[in-house]
Scaffold this motif. Structure first.
Motif, mmCIF file in Angstrom:
data_model
loop_
_atom_site.group_PDB
_atom_site.id
_atom_site.type_symbol
_atom_site.label_atom_id
_atom_site.label_comp_id
_atom_site.label_asym_id
_atom_site.label_seq_id
_atom_site.Cartn_x
_atom_site.Cartn_y
_atom_site.Cartn_z
ATOM 1 N N ARG A 101 0.850 -1.193 0.000
ATOM 2 C CA ARG A 101 0.000 0.000 0.000
ATOM 3 C C ARG A 101 0.883 1.240 0.000
ATOM 4 N NH1 ARG A 101 -4.768 -2.105 2.204
ATOM 5 N NH2 ARG A 101 -5.645 -3.421 0.577
ATOM 6 N N GLY A 118 2.582 5.047 1.313
ATOM 7 C CA GLY A 118 3.633 5.187 2.325
ATOM 8 C C GLY A 118 3.849 6.584 2.859
ATOM 9 N N VAL A 119 2.838 7.466 2.776
ATOM 10 C CA VAL A 119 3.012 8.826 3.307
ATOM 11 C C VAL A 119 2.041 9.028 4.462
ATOM 12 C CG1 VAL A 119 2.745 11.294 2.809
ATOM 13 C CG2 VAL A 119 3.789 9.791 1.110
ATOM 14 N N SER A 147 8.386 7.504 -5.675
ATOM 15 C CA SER A 147 8.307 7.487 -4.225
ATOM 16 C C SER A 147 9.326 6.497 -3.692
ATOM 17 C CB SER A 147 6.884 7.130 -3.776
ATOM 18 O OG SER A 147 6.772 7.209 -2.363
ATOM 19 N N LEU A 148 9.240 6.197 -2.391
ATOM 20 C CA LEU A 148 10.246 5.304 -1.812
ATOM 21 C C LEU A 148 9.718 4.685 -0.539
ATOM 22 C CD1 LEU A 148 12.018 6.986 0.770
ATOM 23 C CD2 LEU A 148 12.020 8.531 -1.175
ATOM 24 N N ARG A 171 9.617 2.971 -4.855
ATOM 25 C CA ARG A 171 8.227 2.716 -5.256
ATOM 26 C C ARG A 171 7.903 3.694 -6.373
ATOM 27 N NH1 ARG A 171 4.447 -1.091 -5.781
ATOM 28 N NH2 ARG A 171 2.328 -0.513 -5.143
ATOM 29 N N TYR A 226 5.231 4.681 -9.881
ATOM 30 C CA TYR A 226 3.915 4.476 -10.501
ATOM 31 C C TYR A 226 3.883 5.207 -11.846
ATOM 32 C CZ TYR A 226 2.323 3.522 -5.658
ATOM 33 O OH TYR A 226 2.169 3.033 -4.371
#
Ligand code: APR
Ligand code: PHB
Length: 390
Positions: free
Chosen positions: A44, A46-47, A212-213, A220, A222
């Motif tokens: 899922r 991650g922020v 993202s990470l 991560r 997308y």
């Protein structure tokens, strides 16, 4: 079996509420349809808003998040082959977000439940709430051939979008609001060094992309894809090539690629169910609302539901004050709709729409131009992204 609060759903929402209530001596049981391994196998977002991070600490589950999570004080929006930074710290009055994988956060919550001998029942089949408008609601579930009954004061529907709880509200009472977007997100997790120390949201004529990470060795990414695409249509090489095309050349040039360890396509939808209470049933999290992931509001929308329910239950059991329970739905929905608006706005600004006309695209250009020419606009984005007050 008898408990005070029966929580349907062992995802982040259900586990967080279970942990918070237990710490205050309020007995509760979590019924989870899947195995723990299955729940923890989900990848899922991650922020975390500062409000969710604070709840994790209050639930005595924040130690690993504080140790391994990263504080982020800004992110980039890439467009027209350039990068503009949104200074969250400056424009939110000193706040930030925590980048920490939801899977890890769910693991921390499970481990806390175990440490406190919390009652989390996995593989609970055919969970059914009963007598929700009576003073004696109960929930049944099947364990093998045995049907188990749990008598309780309240039932919490934290069973996600596909759960049983929302469907227990009569059709004449339930109102649903939905917007389905004409594209999905293809996500890849890879054991590679993230291309940027801060997130990059990219608007490009070929489609949206996000860098993202999860850590400095786990990235991560997308890309927006047509709804008809299937994950098997996308080789790793094709994914990396398309991701680079949608980023400024300087970013693509330093992208570290590698094999995907997880690859999946998720559709994008906005959804709200009202009311979030019916009798002694209270909906929380994805059971009541879904946002497109563009604004990173999914789990964070659940946070305020849990915060309001936690304090309402405390007031009831400790002081006999039911005002929090009475006001829960209206109060939760007021913040839910603000998260809906923000997620919709970020999605409309950054994605390409198959049926858009040139005028629409000019408005998207203008939205970005206005954002980076106005401190007020950046303050508005920042206060939403770090989290509006509970
Ligand atoms: N009976 C018992 N458990 C159920 C049932 C059922 N009938 N239906 C669903 N569940 C379980 C699911 O297996 C899941 O583990 O309820 C849990 C719901 O968890 P989530 O879907 O993660 O929803 P929530 O806890 O509200 O967390 C919201 O997680 O899904 C992400 O994007 C979402 O970030 C958001 C956050
Ligand atoms: C993620 O890291 O998975 C992520 C981050 C920000 C978003 C969506 C997803 O807006």
């Amino acid at each position: 079996m008898k408990t005070s609060v029966c929580i349907i759903g062992g995802g982040p929402s259900g586990l967080m509420l279970s942990q918070l209530l237990h710490l205050k001596g309020i007995d509760n049981v979590v019924l989870e349809r899947q195995s723990r391994e299955y729940v923890l196998g989900r990848i899922r977002a991650g922020v975390l808003e500062h409000g969710f991070a604070a709840l994790m600490r209050e639930a005595q589950c924040g130690e690993r998040m504080d140790r391994e999570g990263e504080i982020h004080e800004g992110f980039f929006i890439a467009h027209d082959d350039r990068m503009d930074r949104v200074d969250l710290h400056k424009y939110s009055g000193g706040s930030s977000v925590v980048v920490y994988g939801q899977t890890e956060l769910t693991r921390d919550l499970y481990e806390a439940r175990d440490r406190m001998n919390g009652q989390v029942i996995h593989n609970a089949e055919d969970v059914q709430p009963h007598e929700l408008t009576s003073a004696t609601p109960y929930v049944t579930y099947r364990k093998g051939d045995e049907v188990v009954r749990i008598d309780c004061d309240y039932v919490i529907g934290a069973d996600g979008f596909h759960g049983v709880s929302r469907k227990s509200i009569p059709k004449g009472v339930l109102r649903e609001y939905e917007k389905v977007y004409p594209f999905g997100w293809l996500g890849v997790l890879s054991r590679t060094k993230p291309v940027s120390p801060e997130l990059i949201y990219a608007r490009h004529e070929r489609g949206f992309a996000l860098c993202s990470l999860r850590s400095q060795v786990l990235s991560r990414y997308y890309i927006q894809v047509p709804l008809a695409d299937k994950v098997e249509d996308w080789s790793d090489d094709a994914f990396w090539a398309e991701l680079k095309r949608r980023l400024p050349a300087e970013v693509g040039a330093k992208m570290v690629t590698g094999p995907s360890i997880e690859k999946s396509i998720a559709p994008l939808r906005s959804f709200v169910a009202e009311p979030m209470r019916w009798g002694n049933l209270f909906l929380a999290g994805d059971a009541a609302h879904i946002v497109p992931p563009t604004g990173a509001r999914g789990l964070n929308s659940a946070a305020s539901d849990i915060y309001y329910l936690y304090h309402a239950m405390l007031a009831h059991y400790q002081r006999g004050d039911d005002s929090g329970l009475e006001n829960y739905s209206a109060k939760a929905l007021a913040r839910v709709w603000k998260a809906q608006r923000f997620s919709w706005w970020m999605t409309m600004m950054l994605h390409t729409f198959p049926d858009s006309i040139e005028y629409d695209r000019k408005l998207q250009d203008t939205d970005l131009a206005y954002l980076f020419s106005s401190e007020a606009a950046q303050r508005s984005l920042a206060e939403n992204y770090v989290g509006l007050p509970f």
